[in-house]
Design an enzyme around this catalytic site. Structure first.
Site, short mmCIF file in Angstrom:
data_model
loop_
_atom_site.label_atom_id
_atom_site.label_comp_id
_atom_site.label_asym_id
_atom_site.label_seq_id
_atom_site.Cartn_x
_atom_site.Cartn_y
_atom_site.Cartn_z
CG ASP A 1 -1.92 1.07 1.25
OD1 ASP A 1 -2.26 1.58 0.17
OD2 ASP A 1 -2.39 1.43 2.35
CD GLU B 1 -0.33 5.33 -3.97
OE1 GLU B 1 0.19 5.64 -2.87
OE2 GLU B 1 -1.09 4.37 -4.13
CG ASP C 1 -8.17 4.69 0.70
OD1 ASP C 1 -8.06 3.45 0.77
OD2 ASP C 1 -7.34 5.47 1.17
C1 GLC Z 1 -4.67 3.47 2.86
C2 GLC Z 1 -5.19 2.24 2.14
C3 GLC Z 1 -6.22 1.54 2.98
C4 GLC Z 1 -5.60 1.20 4.33
C5 GLC Z 1 -5.07 2.44 5.00
C6 GLC Z 1 -4.32 2.14 6.29
O1 GLC Z 1 -5.67 4.40 2.98
O2 GLC Z 1 -5.71 2.57 0.88
O3 GLC Z 1 -6.69 0.39 2.35
O4 GLC Z 1 -6.55 0.60 5.14
O5 GLC Z 1 -4.17 3.11 4.12
O6 GLC Z 1 -3.25 1.30 6.06
#
Ligand code: GLC
Length: 818
Positions: free
Chosen positions: A407, A410, A484
């Site tokens: 995650d 980017e 998200d």
């Molecule tokens: C980002 C991710 C989400 C995750 C959060 C905390 O917003 O897109 O899926 O739960 O980070 O790690």
């Protein structure tokens, strides 16, 4: 909140894209025929043309006149160029370069490039290229009549992208799924263009910012790259499917994932401690709701330090992974790229000592704020750093973990630009580049490091990697989820065309957070979203901190049982789904398909964004509004069977279909043969007792052939012949007779089941049904008989049971009235 600053006239200057006067690539001064490519020397630029594949033309426009280096970015998987025979014809005014498939015509006076197919039809026309002193390039490409645009990766909006304008710049935008968002987490600078003369796709291999403008002109569309070479691949093929397949020859296909990753995933930001995770798993099993994976969000870590567990919250992660593993669960922990700046933290110390972090040109490390606070970011453009990162996953594999969730790659940074400083340098294997030049590659390179590390560590088991950010080719390493979204009906609706276009952009393994991530889900939205998610390639329920809980049982018994049925349907269709994954890994053809991919001639489906096909036989029409119990469904050519009612309908027609809360409309192509497994609590091909084939719609009027793919679902044995291809064919002989035959086309994997059941499903049970040479038994007896056939009158089904040995068989079937 945004202020008026967001419409500041110079708002684009930050990334250096302020409009300047450019110079058109003008006259071709010299044509050099090199071995395998053509070099055109124009005023100020060189253009290199090469067939990298019989149907793919690469055109690289480079500011420097040194063209020897033809390397591509990590997007390109095609390592050895297939030598293509091409003949050059040169005249005063133009050049022609022809292969068996294509003819390329280049106008010399004022550079212009056209591509014609074998029938002489103009497929692609590049009208002009303008380059700017600041590194920008703008290309104008012809529009045609009767045209549609698809692809472009992860974008909001409807299926057909004509009239839209998008940016390619991997962005962490919180709650981003709204139509005006131009850039999301993944950038695939690729557009698929179908028109009156044919179809092609254009892939611009440029990982800096690019803009695809299909909006501003009705004659041309415009592609603008911010900096670096304009490296364009024109990908051709007879059909849209061919073009997509050829695009995945270039950028790679999904590897066959572990079968467990096709199951249902449950996630939450965050399951806070071991007890909660164990309880969650227990609840799934007590309630009999199938589930294969539980994701651990950032709270599993010690103050968000990657490659650690918070021992207070998770006192025995190894024991937890083992116990849950025995119950059929896989644990998938999140791993972000930001490494906490903490001199006592081993990963940070090693990263510093071994020089793994991204730095400015002056040598100072770039630090950005993310979950752990100030953090350094590994430079995944360097193979040594990637290998280091990959090996670190031993921390997870040592305790039995086989899946990783990447995650914030980017990379997201909590600052005003929301990412890494653009002047940070990436080492890029000895060819340093700024972050500005390489931004869109960062997430994919992280995912590549993760995948390769996990693959080595897991030896004979396939890893599962999930990523938020990516670039063209990321499908080779990871499944993608769309970040998200919110628990809005509109976001569920928007996810469908987004995922369909992702599929047509090589990203076959993708899904959206079921139930919605931010905001509070309602009972009805959860049911409808679970019904939809169950038939998408990646199926995970995930929600944010402080939002309403959305595990399937959070809204009482009725909602629980509806979610459970939806999840069970996925498990029933696992062999169908797994075969589609296998096909995608071989051909690049997506698992979920817009109708236009299967019915390109049908004008009703070119922008059909609220229905899709799972494979070619299952048509899905989700419900996208609350309190909506009927919906309009478009059925394409052919006959279709309503999965729920068995009613047969003629295609090329709209129907109003019933959709009470327990039903998401699904139609099966008449005559289709769909393999089914008994619903299990988790995916395990080694425990399947019976394999069934459901056959939709007797009397049969058309021949049908289905090939099932099977392997153990976990190892790489399939690469050494450890797999099966099992073909089932149905041929109508007369109005009331058909011949069913089956055989192994390939046999290399020993299945666990001992019998196969063919289930003939009909609206009205035929009064007479005979399988020649077989014994008819009472339905209750069938379970104990090795073979025979019986009428399951409660379901209007005729079941034919045979032992699952290796032999081929031909069955003569007869049915009718009286
Ligand atoms: C980002 C991710 C989400 C995750 C959060 C905390 O917003 O897109 O899926 O739960 O980070 O790690």
């Amino acid at each position: 909140m945004q202020t008026s600053e967001s419409i500041h006239p110079d708002k684009n200057t930050e990334k250096g894209s302020k409009t300047q006067h450019g110079r058109q690539v003008g006259t071709v001064r010299q044509v050099l025929q090199r071995s395998g490519y053509l070099e055109l020397l124009c005023d100020g630029v060189a253009i290199v043309l090469q067939f990298v594949h019989p149907q793919i033309l690469r055109m690289r426009v480079t500011g420097s006149l040194v063209v020897a280096n033809t390397s591509s970015t990590a997007a390109v998987a095609l390592t050895s160029v297939v030598p293509v025979e091409a003949t050059l014809f040169e005249d005063e005014g133009y050049l022609q370069w022809a292969t068996d498939f294509l003819l390329v015509k280049i106008y010399k006076e004022r550079f212009k490039l056209e591509v014609y197919d074998v029938e002489g039809k103009l497929i692609y026309s590049l009208e002009s290229i303008v380059s700017f002193a600041n590194g920008q390039t703008i290309a104008q490409v012809s529009k045609f009549s009767l045209e549609h645009f698809y692809g472009l990766g992860e974008k909001t909006g409807f299926l057909d992208k004509n009239g839209e304008k998008y940016n390619m710049w991997n962005s962490d935008v919180y709650a981003p799924h709204v139509p005006e968002i131009k850039a999301l987490y993944v950038s695939i600078p690729y557009v698929l263009h179908t028109h009156q003369n044919g179809v092609y796709a254009l892939f611009i291999d440029n990982p800096s910012e690019s803009v695809f403008d299909l909006q501003s002109s009705s004659d041309t569309y415009q592609i603008q790259t911010a900096v670096g070479d304009f490296d364009a691949y024109c990908i051709t093929g007879k059909t849209m499917k061919d073009v997509i397949s050829n695009y995945t020859v270039l950028t790679g296909k999904i590897p066959l994932p572990p079968a467990w990753s096709l199951g249902y995933h449950q996630s939450r930001y965050s399951y806070m401690n071991q007890e909660e995770v164990v309880d969650l798993a227990k609840t799934f099993r007590e309630k009999g709701i199938p589930c294969d994976a539980i994701h651990l969000d950032i709270h599993y870590m010690n103050e968000y330090r990657v490659f650690t567990f918070d021992n207070g919250r998770f006192p025995n992660p190894q024991g937890m992974v083992r116990t849950l593993g025995e119950q059929g669960f896989h644990i998938v922990p999140i791993v972000d790229p930001g490494v906490k700046r903490d001199p006592r933290y081993e990963i940070y110390r090693e990263g510093i000592a071994e020089d793994h972090f991204c730095k400015y040109i002056e040598g100072n490390i770039f630090y950005g704020h993310v979950w752990p606070g100030e953090s350094a970011f590994p430079d995944f453009s360097d193979d040594l750093t990637s290998a280091w990162w990959g090996e670190k996953h031993k921390f997870y594999t040592d305790i039995g973990i086989q899946g990783i969730w990447n995650d914030m790659n980017e990379p997201a940074v909590f600052n005003t630009t929301k990412t890494m400083d653009l002047e940070v340098i990436h080492r890029n294997q000895g060819q340093p580049k700024t972050h500005f030049e390489m931004h869109n590659l960062y997430g994919m390179l992280m995912t590549r490091a993760t995948y390769e590390g996990m693959k080595t560590l897991l030896k004979d088991q396939r890893p599962f990697i999930l990523t938020r950010a990516g670039y063209a080719g990321v499908q080779r390493y990871a499944a993608v989820w769309t970040g998200d979204n919110r628990s809005f009906w509109e976001h569920m609706e928007m996810s469908v065309p987004m995922l369909l276009n992702m599929g047509m952009s090589g990203l076959a393994f993708a899904g959206a957070d079921v139930g919605g991530f931010a905001h509070d889900v309602t009972a009805e939205l959860l049911v409808r979203w679970t019904q939809l998610g169950a038939l998408l390639p990646f199926f995970r329920n995930h929600s944010a901190l402080d939002t309403a809980r959305q595990e399937p049982w959070q809204f009482g018994d009725k909602v629980e049982s509806l979610c459970k049925s939806a999840i069970q349907l996925r498990y029933q269709w696992l062999p169908y789904l797994y075969t589609l994954f296998f096909e995608a890994s071989q051909t690049g053809i997506p698992i979920i398909r817009p109708l236009v991919l299967e019915y390109p001639e049908d004008p009703n489906v070119t922008n059909l964004s609220d229905q899709f096909l799972l494979g070619k036989d299952i048509l899905v029409a989700p419900i996208f509004r609350p309190s909506m119990y009927k919906r309009l469904v478009y059925l394409p050519k052919g006959r279709w069977v309503n999965y729920w009612s068995m009613e047969e309908c003629e295609g090329e027609a709209y129907r109003v279909v019933d959709a009470p809360l327990e039903i998401m409309p699904i139609f099966i192509r008449k005559g289709a043969i769909l393999p089914e497994h008994p619903v299990a609590q988790s995916v395990s091909f080694q425990n399947v007792e019976t394999l069934s084939f459901a056959i939709y719609g007797v009397p049969l009027d058309q021949p049908y052939r289905y090939t099932l793919y099977e392997d153990d679902g976990v190892s790489y044995n399939h690469l050494q012949g450890g797999s099966n291809l099992f073909e089932v064919s149905l041929e109508p002989v007369s109005v009331n007779q058909a011949r069913l035959s089956y055989r192994y086309l390939q046999y290399g994997y020993q299945v666990s089941y001992s019998s196969r059941v063919f289930k003939f499903k009909t609206l009205k049970t035929p009064e007479r049904f005979v399988v020649r040479g077989m014994k008819r038994v009472e339905f209750a007896e069938l379970a104990h008989s090795e073979q025979g056939y019986a009428l399951n009158s409660s379901k209007n089904e005729v079941w034919v049971k045979l032992s699952a040995d290796l032999s081929a068989a031909v069955l003569e079937l007869e049915w009718g009235e009286g």
